[in-house]
Design a protein around this motif. Structure first.
Motif, short mmCIF file in Angstrom:
data_model
loop_
_atom_site.label_atom_id
_atom_site.label_comp_id
_atom_site.label_asym_id
_atom_site.label_seq_id
_atom_site.Cartn_x
_atom_site.Cartn_y
_atom_site.Cartn_z
N SER A 38 3.39 4.98 -8.59
CA SER A 38 2.01 5.36 -8.29
C SER A 38 1.28 4.19 -7.64
O SER A 38 1.46 3.03 -8.01
N TYR A 39 0.53 4.52 -6.64
CA TYR A 39 -0.25 3.54 -5.89
C TYR A 39 -1.72 3.86 -6.14
O TYR A 39 -2.24 4.85 -5.63
N VAL A 47 -5.04 -2.99 -2.28
CA VAL A 47 -3.81 -3.44 -2.91
C VAL A 47 -3.81 -3.07 -4.39
O VAL A 47 -4.82 -3.21 -5.06
N ASP A 48 -2.68 -2.58 -4.87
CA ASP A 48 -2.46 -2.29 -6.28
C ASP A 48 -1.41 -3.28 -6.77
O ASP A 48 -0.23 -3.16 -6.42
N ALA A 49 -1.83 -4.27 -7.54
CA ALA A 49 -0.91 -5.33 -7.98
C ALA A 49 0.27 -4.78 -8.77
O ALA A 49 1.39 -5.28 -8.64
N PRO A 80 2.90 6.95 1.53
CA PRO A 80 2.84 6.46 2.92
C PRO A 80 1.58 5.63 3.21
O PRO A 80 1.55 4.91 4.20
N ASP A 81 0.57 5.72 2.35
CA ASP A 81 -0.65 4.95 2.56
C ASP A 81 -0.67 3.65 1.77
O ASP A 81 -1.65 2.91 1.82
N ALA A 82 0.40 3.38 1.04
CA ALA A 82 0.43 2.18 0.20
C ALA A 82 0.43 0.92 1.05
O ALA A 82 0.94 0.89 2.16
N GLU A 83 -0.18 -0.10 0.48
CA GLU A 83 -0.25 -1.41 1.14
C GLU A 83 -0.04 -2.47 0.09
O GLU A 83 -0.58 -2.39 -1.01
N CYS A 84 0.75 -3.46 0.42
CA CYS A 84 1.00 -4.57 -0.50
C CYS A 84 0.11 -5.75 -0.12
O CYS A 84 -0.60 -5.72 0.88
N PRO A 90 5.05 -1.61 2.11
CA PRO A 90 5.97 -1.61 0.97
C PRO A 90 7.45 -1.72 1.34
O PRO A 90 8.22 -2.34 0.62
N LEU A 91 7.84 -1.15 2.47
CA LEU A 91 9.24 -1.28 2.89
C LEU A 91 9.58 -2.73 3.22
O LEU A 91 10.65 -3.23 2.87
#
Length: 107
Positions: A38-39, A47-49, A80-84, A90-91
């Motif tokens: 889960s993001y 960002v989700d730590a 697909p909207d996740a960001e680190c 994320p990939l």
């Protein structure tokens, strides 16, 4: 002959790969499905730590369990909207950690 088990990359499966004898490592090429994490960044954040930590941890566990051997990785369930951190995708985070450039979440 190559054996391609479909693994969900749970702890038991990780342990099984780690404990294979060398003769079997050469003929096993698993397809690992990294389950979607889960993001949920805090309001106003991108960002989700916890998400960063899970992605990194999955890659590090793969590197430790299967270094030097072939595998395929299915990351299609990632948001697909996740960001680190630092805007990293994320990939990219996963494969950087797999290559040993990340050993833990670094902020």
């Amino acid at each position: 002959m190559i054996y391609r088990p479909l693994l969900r990359w749970k702890r038991g499966e990780q342990t099984a790969l780690t404990n294979l004898v060398a003769a079997h490592n050469r003929v096993v090429e698993p397809l690992l499905t990294v389950t979607g994490h889960s993001y949920n960044p805090l309001s106003g954040d991108t960002v989700d730590a916890a998400f960063d930590a899970r992605i990194t941890h999955d890659a590090v566990r793969l590197r430790l369990a299967w270094t030097g051997h072939r595998a395929s990785v299915d990351l299609a369930t990632l948001d697909p909207d996740a960001e680190c951190h630092n805007g990293q995708h994320p990939l990219s985070r996963f494969f950087d950690a797999l290559a040993g450039r990340w050993t833990r979440v670094q902020f």
